[in-house]
Design an enzyme around this catalytic site. Structure first.
Site: not given
Length: 544
Positions: A25, A42, A46, A279, A281, A284
């Site tokens: 976007r 994707s 949960c 890089i 990140a 989790d």
């Protein structure tokens, strides 16, 4: 397009997918490639327990965006079943393994969003295929296959978010559940005295709960597996679902020399950039700021992961977005109850040697006169100067709304007493004119200003007189041992019955009448305090 930058994203679930979509976007010309070692990208991990339980009937509803949609909507290339096995930072390439094939892929900017994995301590026999985990779509499919094959007994090891949600949803299917928890209560993000109703609810649902035990070993058995506990208990089940914790998938980063914490989480700055300037990140796998004391933490929740992915994309596109840390706001459904928390627990504060204050309240979810109103149990923890350290709420209705209000107060630096000033919506079906969060602020203000001195059910001073100001009919249904009863309406006329040389701890059902009694006593020359949370909190601590 020849001069457009190439962004390679390792991992395509929460943080990775969020980073990719946001980046497109912001930059129509960037070449974006997602490598996902699994078969799906994707998806809503949960929601996995709720598909197992049939709450989410259609498996496809768990998949947020398929590769075809990524390509058509975002012009993002997704390569499934493609595992990045090495990073060459010097040459800015990654080594990809797809089936029997291996190849190199170059990048201008790399995003590591490899997430975490379910982890269990090494235990004898833990290589048994009957031991399952619930972290990915494939994990869910494997469990469903066992259930459809006739599995009717399941042992769940671990009573955190996944363990509780899985237990509830398996019970919906009629599966016999035994839940084994190492500590003395479920859900480690709340304190023990707050967690009691969750264990009660599990038992009402038909779940057998075993506290204070660890798995010593697993033994193979016909049509199943035997879980052997450290006290010698042997529990047969068709499968075991282990949900004792998570570990970061950070091997790629460690092997390539990217700076990580001692426990393996990738270190990033506020822009989610690693020790390598090319890089980033997120999710989790990273270590983030814990804003309360300025420490580092790691919280494997979807909300923070998605926000971090978005911030990664902003910074790749040249926007200077910063992540401000994680307070860890969370909520989980257990039967008819919801349990929510934010910030630090009392247990963590004690372990860190921090001083704190706490209060308990038991307000109604809506106006008490409105049909369907339900009580909540709330714990607020704060410093001597009012900084909010954390909160925990258990109840049937309105729990998420209240924890979110407290979380936003923390995020914006409000003090505990300032909760009373928050402008919150009101109508009888939804709240009372004094919302439970406002009421917390009023109680905290009284404590911080010295108008009220809280005493806690687990630390009543020796020699104190416990004055129960409830009505005799309430006392007959249960009372604190050795307490004396003078109903609030009679207290002013019966002050002569009390000893001014002793500490008088006023107690009622939830704390309000106790506070009123405390104010009467103090203004008449008594050394008085209020039992925070009243008899309900005392009962929660003494009902084991």
């Amino acid at each position: 397009m020849e001069n457009s930058k190439k962004v390679v994203i390792i991992g395509g679930v929460a943080a990775g997918a969020s980073a990719a979509a946001r980046l497109r976007r912001l930059d129509e010309n960037a070449r974006i490639v997602i490598f996902e070692r699994g078969k799906y990208v994707s998806y809503a991990n949960c929601g996995l327990p709720y598909h197992i339980g049939g709450v989410i009937e259609d498996r496809e509803d768990l998949i947020v965006t398929k590769p075809e949609k990524f390509l058509a909507w975002f012009n993002i290339e997704v390569r499934l079943s493609s595992e990045v096995v090495a990073i060459d930072r010097k040459n800015k390439t990654v080594l990809v393994k797809s089936g029997a094939e291996e190849y190199m892929e170059n990048y201008d900017t790399l995003v590591i969003a490899t997430g975490a994995r379910a982890f269990s301590p090494k235990t004898e026999g833990d290589d048994n295929p009957k031991i399952r985990r619930l972290w990915t779509m494939s994990d869910m499919d494997g469990i469903l296959s066992e259930l459809e094959g006739g599995a009717s007994k399941v042992v769940i090891v671990g009573g955190g978010f996944i363990g509780l949600e899985t237990a509830e949803n398996l019970r919906r299917r009629g599966v016999e559940i035994t839940l084994v928890q190492r500590s003395g209560h479920v859900l480690p993000v709340i304190d023990e005295e707050m967690a009691g109703p969750l264990a009660d609810e599990l038992r009402l649902m038909g779940v057998k709960v075993i506290f204070g035990r660890v798995v010593k070993k697993y033994e193979d058995a016909n049509d199943g597996i035997i879980t052997v506990l450290d006290d010698g208990q042997r529990i047969f089940s068709n499968i075991v679902i282990s949900s004792t914790g998570v570990k970061p998938n950070s091997k790629l980063a460690i092997d390539s020399g990217i700076e990580c914490s001692a426990d393996g989480f990738i270190k990033v700055d506020s822009h989610m950039r690693t020790s390598d300037e090319n890089i980033f990140a997120a999710g989790d796998v990273v270590e983030v700021d814990e804003p309360i004391f300025g420490n580092k933490t790691h919280i494997p929740l979807a909300g923070p992961a998605n926000k971090q992915g978005r911030i990664v994309a902003d910074n790749i596109a040249g926007m200077k977005s910063a992540y401000k840390g994680t307070y860890g706001a969370s909520v989980v459904k257990v039967g008819k109850l919801a349990a929510a928390s934010v910030g630090m627990t009392e247990k963590r504060l004690k372990a860190a040697g921090k001083k704190f204050r706490k209060i308990y309240t038991h307000p109604s979810s809506s106006a008490s006169y409105y049909p369907g109103a339900e009580n909540m149990d709330i714990k607020l923890i704060f410093s001597d100067d009012g900084e909010i350290y954390g909160a925990q709420i258990i109840g049937q209705k309105g729990v998420d709304k209240r924890i979110d209000s407290i979380a936003q107060a923390m995020f914006n630096g409000l003090k505990a007493d300032e909760l009373g000033q928050l402008e919150l919506s009101y109508a009888p079906p939804f709240s009372s004119a004094k919302d439970p969060v406002n009421y917390l602020g009023f109680v905290a203000s009284n404590v911080l200003s010295g108008k009220s001195t809280p005493v806690y059910a687990d630390d009543i001073p020796s020699g104190a007189v416990i004055l129960d100001v409830r009505e005799p009919s309430e006392v007959a249904a249960g009372k604190i041992p050795n307490s004396i009863n003078i109903p609030l309406g009679q207290l002013r006329k019966r002050l002569s019955e009390l000893d001014k040389s002793k500490l008088i701890v006023a107690s009622c059902r939830v704390g309000l009448r106790g506070y009123l009694a405390e104010r009467i006593l103090k203004q008449n020359g008594f050394n008085a305090a209020n039992l925070s949370g009243g008899y309900l909190t005392w009962k929660a601590l003494n009902s084991k």
